[in-house]
Design a protein around this motif. Structure first.
Motif, PDB file in Angstrom:
ATOM      1  N   ASP A 438       2.912  46.536  76.072  1.00 39.20           N
ATOM      2  CA  ASP A 438       1.534  46.848  76.473  1.00 39.20           C
ATOM      3  C   ASP A 438       1.493  46.835  77.999  1.00 39.20           C
ATOM      4  O   ASP A 438       1.200  45.819  78.628  1.00 39.20           O
ATOM      5  N   ASN A 449      -0.608  43.857  72.834  1.00 44.59           N
ATOM      6  CA  ASN A 449      -1.212  44.275  71.570  1.00 44.59           C
ATOM      7  C   ASN A 449      -1.422  45.790  71.525  1.00 44.59           C
ATOM      8  O   ASN A 449      -2.470  46.264  71.107  1.00 44.59           O
ATOM      9  N   ARG A 451      -0.880  49.159  69.730  1.00 47.17           N
ATOM     10  CA  ARG A 451      -0.580  49.427  68.328  1.00 47.17           C
ATOM     11  C   ARG A 451      -0.515  50.921  68.004  1.00 47.17           C
ATOM     12  O   ARG A 451      -0.620  51.313  66.841  1.00 47.17           O
ATOM     13  N   ARG A 456       3.858  46.622  62.803  1.00 49.54           N
ATOM     14  CA  ARG A 456       3.721  45.173  62.887  1.00 49.54           C
ATOM     15  C   ARG A 456       3.472  44.644  61.472  1.00 49.54           C
ATOM     16  O   ARG A 456       2.427  44.956  60.865  1.00 49.54           O
ATOM     17  N   PHE A 540       3.508  41.611  70.270  1.00 51.46           N
ATOM     18  CA  PHE A 540       2.315  41.548  69.423  1.00 51.46           C
ATOM     19  C   PHE A 540       1.805  40.106  69.407  1.00 51.46           C
ATOM     20  O   PHE A 540       1.988  39.368  68.445  1.00 51.46           O
ATOM     21  N   GLU A 542      -1.482  38.984  71.109  1.00 55.66           N
ATOM     22  CA  GLU A 542      -2.879  38.709  71.498  1.00 55.66           C
ATOM     23  C   GLU A 542      -3.665  37.974  70.419  1.00 55.66           C
ATOM     24  O   GLU A 542      -4.531  37.153  70.714  1.00 55.66           O
ATOM     25  N   TRP A 543      -3.381  38.263  69.146  1.00 55.26           N
ATOM     26  CA  TRP A 543      -4.151  37.671  68.059  1.00 55.26           C
ATOM     27  C   TRP A 543      -3.485  36.418  67.476  1.00 55.26           C
ATOM     28  O   TRP A 543      -3.835  35.976  66.394  1.00 55.26           O
TER      29      TRP A 543
END
Length: 573
Positions: A438, A449, A451, A456, A540, A542-543
């Motif tokens: 990113d 993040n 996508r 993912r 991946f 961020e969440w």
């Protein structure tokens, strides 16, 4: 003159003052008796570690041995030995209490090896540290009777014998490979020669993936002959036809005669990879396309190898250049020769195996069994001491995961399968990630993040159940598949599979389809140069889908969209 005398007097006074300070305010340096040298030296080998496996193309390779020695008083001597032979000695040290050294050892051959570092201090106390490491050939034959294997992944080399072909002209490599990172790409007046004396035997087979070019409209593909005057020895596999279709034919020399097999036709315009195989027994030859026999021809006698000295790949070469069967401009991948006549089932097994692009069984090592792929260990993942298959499985840990280059693993059709024993702590985690960096958040590892490309696979839920989900990037957009739920409290191994076709994704648990997701466009792989196993990191994050502390076993990637039947079959492989 007066100023000069005052200055001289001031300097003299300052010097006297400094000398006075030494005795009045600062203790002089005094010698301290270090005492008796009673402790043994401490030896630590930093590389190679116990169980390290070196896997490179070279028959003899080099490693850098790294170690350190610490002693309470003074180190007198250090010997470094490999397999009982001293490869380095140290007895003169800048720092005689702490020594860190690196030794280049240039004679690592295939097999098991023992490294020992022995340190002695000035009192005669000695300590040794020993580790065992090994060097494996880059490839071990996977199929019964395998005689030659050339994957064409950037080298014209047979991985069975670790020998390179002789290059004539300027053949190259194509990034359009069926398996791995590249394929053989033919060129004008170009081909490969490989030593081949007929020791393969009178029953033999050849198999490869082939993307045919109709230009030139005739060419030789594989040739092993004795001279350019007749066809009574060896064999010649060649093609001829039109820009729209090409017929593959086989000629086999039987000593006093020859046998012709008119093979079958490949549609040039389809532009597809076709698996080509032919077998020769004492009585007949058979040509197969994609595992189906297209033609059989009788032999009056077994093949005759008299005078045959080399195999030519991609042209007629020195023994079959007449009739215009010269260089082949097509792509060839995964070439194998066998010292037996393969059955149709064995040909089909080759096709099935060729679709597996990555295989990690985690039986005590983090290694891809398909290719010589570099796997980076991040943090401290370990092995579970249990497994769904084999002897061990991957055991996740906090801030721990594996990464590897994605080269050779990505295709428009994609599938992955593995066995999984979920741990719901943490409550969410990444399992498999092939995503881009990113760049809009460069320098912020916690908010990666993007996508719009790659995929993912991750989980999230509660201590009682975890849902497996899949996100697929399609270039300008993304597709979501909400997958299915695993019961955490059961504590059982679950077989997980997902597939990606041009139009949809599918998730399977224990061989049963649990959900599909539509794709507006095929998967986009832009920027997806890295694979992460058992974490969303580093692409991946961020969440909060970070390291997965679950168990993972028998991980496989495929360059095709598996059917439900194939997924169920993979559960028993």
């Amino acid at each position: 003159m007066k100023n000069y005398k005052l200055t001289l007097f001031s300097l003299l006074a300052m010097m006297i003052g400094l000398v006075s300070c030494e005795y009045e305010g600062i203790d002089p340096i005094t010698e301290v008796d270090p005492g008796a040298d009673a402790a043994n030296p401490q030896v630590k080998i930093n590389y190679p570690l116990e169980g390290t496996t070196i896997n490179v193309l070279e028959e003899v390779s080099t490693i850098n041995i790294k170690f350190e020695v610490v002693d309470d008083i003074e180190i007198a001597n250090i010997d470094v030995t490999v397999d009982g032979n001293i490869v380095a000695n140290f007895n003169d040290f800048t720092d005689y209490r702490i020594v860190k050294e690196e030794v280049e050892f240039t004679s690592v051959t295939n097999g098991e090896h023992t490294l020992t570092v022995a340190a002695t201090d000035i009192a005669g106390n000695t300590s040794t540290k020993t580790v065992n490491f090994s060097k494996e050939p880059p490839y071990s034959p996977k199929f019964n009777g395998e005689y030659l294997y050339m994957p064409f992944d950037g080298a014209f080399m047979d991985l069975v014998t670790i020998k390179e072909a002789t290059v004539v002209g300027s053949p190259g490599f194509s990034n359009d490979a069926f398996l791995g990172t590249s394929a053989y790409k033919g060129a004008s007046d170009s081909y490969l020669n490989f030593p081949f004396d007929g020791s393969i035997g009178q029953e033999f087979s050849a198999a490869f993936w082939y993307k045919v070019s109709g230009d030139p409209d005739r060419a030789a593909i594989l040739v092993a002959g004795d001279d350019a005057d007749d066809r009574m020895q060896g064999f010649r596999l060649f093609r001829e036809g039109s820009p729209e279709e090409q017929r593959l034919k086989l000629n086999v020399g039987t000593g006093t005669g020859e046998s012709w097999n008119d093979g079958g036709v490949i549609d040039v315009n389809a532009g597809e990879w076709v698996h080509v195989a032919f077998t020769v027994s004492g009585a007949e030859s058979v040509i197969y396309f994609n595992g189906v026999a297209v033609n059989t021809a009788s032999l009056s006698a077994p093949v005759d190898w008299t005078g045959v000295e080399q195999l030519t790949i991609g042209a007629g070469g020195e023994t079959f250049g007449y009739w215009g069967h010269e260089y082949d401009n097509s792509n060839i991948d995964e070439l194998r020769l066998f010292e037996k006549a393969l059955s149709q089932d064995e040909v089909q097994n080759l096709i099935n195996a060729s679709s597996i692009t990555l295989y990690m069984p985690f039986d005590g090592e983090f290694k891809d069994k398909v290719a010589n792929r570099e796997v980076t260990v991040n943090g401290s993942p370990s092995f579970a001491g249990e497994s769904a298959e084999g002897s061990d499985a991957y055991s996740g840990a906090a801030d721990s995961y594996l990464t590897m280059p994605s080269e050779g693993l990505l295709s428009e059709k994609f599938s992955a399968t593995f066995w999984y024993k979920v741990n719901s702590d943490p409550g969410r985690a990444g399992i498999l990630t092939v995503g881009p960096e990113d760049t809009d958040n460069a320098g912020y590892p916690g908010v990666q993040n993007k996508r719009t490309s790659g995929f993912r696979l991750f989980r999230e839920g509660s201590p009682e159940e975890q849902r497996i989900k899949l996100n697929v990037g399609t270039g300008e957009g993304e597709s979501w598949n909400d997958g299915g739920v695993i019961d955490v409290t059961e504590g059982e191994w679950v077989h997980v599979a997902f597939t990606i076709s041009e139009s949809e994704s599918a998730i399977y648990l224990n061989g049963e389809l649990v959900n599909t997701g539509s794709l507006s466009m095929p998967v986009d792989w832009t920027g997806t140069d890295l694979v992460s196993v058992m974490s969303g990191a580093p692409r991946f994050t961020e969440w909060g889908h970070l390291a997965d502390t679950s168990l993972l076993d028998e991980l496989r990637f495929y360059n095709k969209t598996l059917t439900e039947e194939e997924i169920k079959a993979s559960m028993s492989n």
